[in-house]
Design an enzyme around this catalytic site. Structure first.
Site, PDB file in Angstrom:
ATOM      1  N   ASP A 176       0.881  -1.181   0.000  1.00  0.00           N
ATOM      2  CA  ASP A 176       0.000   0.000   0.000  1.00  0.00           C
ATOM      3  C   ASP A 176       0.910   1.220   0.000  1.00  0.00           C
ATOM      4  OD1 ASP A 176      -1.681   2.201   0.755  1.00  0.00           O
ATOM      5  OD2 ASP A 176      -3.111   0.791   1.632  1.00  0.00           O
ATOM      6  N   GLU A 276     -20.804  -4.179 -14.929  1.00  0.00           N
ATOM      7  CA  GLU A 276     -21.783  -5.010 -14.202  1.00  0.00           C
ATOM      8  C   GLU A 276     -23.183  -4.658 -14.656  1.00  0.00           C
ATOM      9  OE1 GLU A 276     -20.938  -4.832  -9.988  1.00  0.00           O
ATOM     10  OE2 GLU A 276     -18.901  -5.572 -10.304  1.00  0.00           O
ATOM     11  N   HIS A 294     -21.093  -9.801  -7.278  1.00  0.00           N
ATOM     12  CA  HIS A 294     -20.923  -8.594  -6.438  1.00  0.00           C
ATOM     13  C   HIS A 294     -21.762  -8.682  -5.151  1.00  0.00           C
ATOM     14  CE1 HIS A 294     -19.799  -4.067  -6.556  1.00  0.00           C
ATOM     15  NE2 HIS A 294     -19.744  -4.555  -5.333  1.00  0.00           N
TER      16      HIS A 294
HETATM   17  N1  LIG Z   1     -17.306  -6.669  -3.191  1.00  0.00           N
HETATM   18  C1  LIG Z   1     -18.069  -5.870  -2.507  1.00  0.00           C
HETATM   19  O1  LIG Z   1     -19.280  -6.044  -2.412  1.00  0.00           O
HETATM   20  C2  LIG Z   1     -17.447  -4.703  -1.793  1.00  0.00           C
HETATM   21  C3  LIG Z   1     -18.039  -4.249  -0.597  1.00  0.00           C
HETATM   22  C4  LIG Z   1     -17.425  -3.195   0.076  1.00  0.00           C
HETATM   23  C5  LIG Z   1     -16.276  -2.602  -0.458  1.00  0.00           C
HETATM   24  N2  LIG Z   1     -15.752  -3.046  -1.630  1.00  0.00           N
HETATM   25  C6  LIG Z   1     -14.550  -2.430  -2.210  1.00  0.00           C
HETATM   26  O2  LIG Z   1     -13.414  -2.838  -1.480  1.00  0.00           O
HETATM   27  C7  LIG Z   1     -12.372  -1.884  -1.678  1.00  0.00           C
HETATM   28  C8  LIG Z   1     -11.652  -1.599  -0.370  1.00  0.00           C
HETATM   29  O3  LIG Z   1     -12.550  -1.084   0.605  1.00  0.00           O
HETATM   30  P1  LIG Z   1     -12.000  -0.601   2.043  1.00  0.00           P
HETATM   31  O4  LIG Z   1     -13.204  -0.314   2.871  1.00  0.00           O
HETATM   32  O5  LIG Z   1     -10.959  -1.537   2.546  1.00  0.00           O
HETATM   33  O6  LIG Z   1     -11.302   0.773   1.622  1.00  0.00           O
HETATM   34  P2  LIG Z   1     -10.226   1.623   2.450  1.00  0.00           P
HETATM   35  O7  LIG Z   1     -10.361   3.016   1.987  1.00  0.00           O
HETATM   36  O8  LIG Z   1     -10.362   1.342   3.922  1.00  0.00           O
HETATM   37  O9  LIG Z   1      -8.815   1.009   1.989  1.00  0.00           O
HETATM   38  C9  LIG Z   1      -8.298   1.168   0.701  1.00  0.00           C
HETATM   39  C10 LIG Z   1      -6.774   1.100   0.810  1.00  0.00           C
HETATM   40  O10 LIG Z   1      -6.247   1.043  -0.503  1.00  0.00           O
HETATM   41  C11 LIG Z   1      -5.031   1.796  -0.515  1.00  0.00           C
HETATM   42  N3  LIG Z   1      -4.703   2.096  -1.898  1.00  0.00           N
HETATM   43  C12 LIG Z   1      -5.210   3.047  -2.709  1.00  0.00           C
HETATM   44  N4  LIG Z   1      -4.665   2.945  -3.938  1.00  0.00           N
HETATM   45  C13 LIG Z   1      -3.799   1.897  -3.900  1.00  0.00           C
HETATM   46  C14 LIG Z   1      -2.936   1.280  -4.860  1.00  0.00           C
HETATM   47  N5  LIG Z   1      -2.862   1.714  -6.121  1.00  0.00           N
HETATM   48  N6  LIG Z   1      -2.188   0.226  -4.467  1.00  0.00           N
HETATM   49  C15 LIG Z   1      -2.254  -0.237  -3.207  1.00  0.00           C
HETATM   50  N7  LIG Z   1      -3.044   0.306  -2.243  1.00  0.00           N
HETATM   51  C16 LIG Z   1      -3.818   1.352  -2.600  1.00  0.00           C
HETATM   52  C17 LIG Z   1      -5.352   2.994   0.360  1.00  0.00           C
HETATM   53  O11 LIG Z   1      -4.182   3.614   0.839  1.00  0.00           O
HETATM   54  C18 LIG Z   1      -6.170   2.346   1.482  1.00  0.00           C
HETATM   55  O12 LIG Z   1      -5.330   1.953   2.558  1.00  0.00           O
HETATM   56  C19 LIG Z   1     -13.045  -0.680  -2.328  1.00  0.00           C
HETATM   57  O13 LIG Z   1     -12.810  -0.715  -3.726  1.00  0.00           O
HETATM   58  C20 LIG Z   1     -14.513  -0.918  -2.103  1.00  0.00           C
HETATM   59  O14 LIG Z   1     -15.287  -0.292  -3.087  1.00  0.00           O
HETATM   60  C21 LIG Z   1     -16.302  -4.094  -2.294  1.00  0.00           C
END
Ligand SMILES: NC(=O)c1ccc[n+]([C@@H]2O[C@H](COP(=O)([O-])OP(=O)(O)OC[C@H]3O[C@@H](n4cnc5c(N)ncnc54)[C@H](O)[C@@H]3O)[C@@H](O)[C@H]2O)c1
Length: 324
Positions: A176, A276, A294
């Site tokens: 990260d 999607e 999803h």
């Molecule tokens: N599948 C689902 O139904 C579902 C549900 C909830 C969230 N999500 C997705 O999960 C993902 C993560 O959610 P979260 O709550 O952990 O978010 P978060 O904001 O807590 O964490 C995201 C992390 O990614 C890091 N980051 C940003 N760009 C990066 C890169 N290029 N390389 C490496 N690290 C990077 C950030 O520094 C941060 O620490 C989001 O895309 C969210 O939309 C999916």
């Protein structure tokens, strides 16, 4: 005073009850864009998930609106800056679904390493006649314990995924660019009477992670550039596995299909897709890909937490607006 709340993409019954107990009238049926536009001036609060788009024109028409609540993490369907500029607060529930998404990552991982996604597809047709052949097909499964899990994105879901990985006996590594040290809190069921442990892990470069991981799980925001494409697959260990429960656009789906077909990586688990519903059907048809539509946050527990958190935050804003 009673507030009128439109939960246009639905709300968990617990959240609805909390709002109603506080005196809100809650409407939970879905209105399509045109009808929502013509009726939005009736409401004090608008609650959405990802289906309803809240753009500038809707906000302009929402003359009574005080708060927009998004059940879930992403705010890409809401013009947040514009709403705030118009004095409408925007709230979401970022942490409520982390545990559910992390468990789904492991549903895919456990499935992939034993070929369950293949046997689920073929056993209804071939399970009786070809039982022995299918047994042979899945005879080279592997364990997760002792393997290295590379997590890209050390936020809420990445850390939750790490917690489960550590519990499974995996070596967990993180990349990260915005985080140096990742604290992963490993908690135990209260009945065990064990103290929580915190593992502090240093993040490493993306290249190092790609080269060292047996399995890679993505937990980064969408909307930006592709993070895993042909060059990244080339750097991965032969036979690695990839899980994407973040956002579709972060993986190049054609490059993923090529990497699987060439044998470079062994399998993938996908909950999210570039479009999607998915438009690139090749990615749906490979035996090596475990699929879900999803559903990362779609558990009873996550939806209850989302509903409760949303109700608390929306009521706080409505009360504040009333006292101003
Ligand atoms: N599948 C689902 O139904 C579902 C549900 C909830 C969230 N999500 C997705 O999960 C993902 C993560 O959610 P979260 O709550 O952990 O978010 P978060 O904001 O807590 O964490 C995201 C992390 O990614 C890091 N980051 C940003 N760009 C990066 C890169 N290029 N390389 C490496 N690290 C990077 C950030 O520094 C941060 O620490 C989001 O895309 C969210 O939309 C999916």
């Amino acid at each position: 005073m009673s507030w009128k709340v439109r939960a246009n993409d639905g709300i968990d019954p617990l959240g609805q009850r909390l709002l109603e107990e506080a005196g809100c009238i809650v409407e939970t049926d879905h209105l399509e864009a045109d009808e929502l536009m013509s009726r939005i001036a009736e409401y004090d609060a608008l609650l959405v998930r990802s289906a309803t788009k809240v753009r500038e024109d809707l906000i302009n028409a929402a003359t009574r609106l005080k708060v927009i609540g998004r059940g879930g993490v992403g705010l890409d369907n809401i013009d947040v800056d514009y709403a705030q500029h118009k004095g409408v607060a925007v709230v979401n529930t970022p942490a409520a679904s982390s545990a559910s998404v992390a468990e789904l990552v492991f549903a895919h991982l456990f499935s992939m390493v034993r070929g369950i996604q293949i046997t689920n597809r073929v056993m209804p047709e071939r399970g009786q006649e070809e039982f022995k052949a299918l047994k042979k097909l899945c005879s080279n499964g592997s364990e997760l314990a002792g393997k290295t899990l590379g997590i890209i994105g050390a936020g809420r879901i990445g850390r939750e995924t790490a917690r489960i990985g550590i519990g499974c006996g995996m070596n967990v590594i993180f990349h990260d660019p915005f985080v140096e040290n990742v604290n992963v809190e490993v908690s135990f069921h209260p009945s065990l009477g064990l103290e929580n442990q915190t593992a502090t892990l240093k993040t490493i470069s993306k290249e190092e992670l790609l080269k060292s991981s047996d399995f890679i799980s993505l937990h980064i925001p969408g909307g930006g550039e592709t993070v895993i494409g042909h060059p990244e697959f080339e750097l991965m260990k032969d036979g690695a596995g990839l899980v994407n429960c973040a956002r579709g656009g972060v993986v190049d789906e054609q490059a993923l299909v090529n990497a699987i077909n060439s044998g470079k990586i062994a399998f993938a688990g996908l909950d999210v897709f570039a479009k999607e519903p998915p438009e690139f059907l090749d990615v749906l048809k490979l035996d090596q890909v475990s699929l879900s539509p999803h559903i990362g946050a779609a558990t009873v527990e996550a939806q209850e937490r989302v509903g409760q958190e949303l109700a608390d935050k929306v009521l706080a804003h409505l009360s504040k607006a009333q006292s101003n």
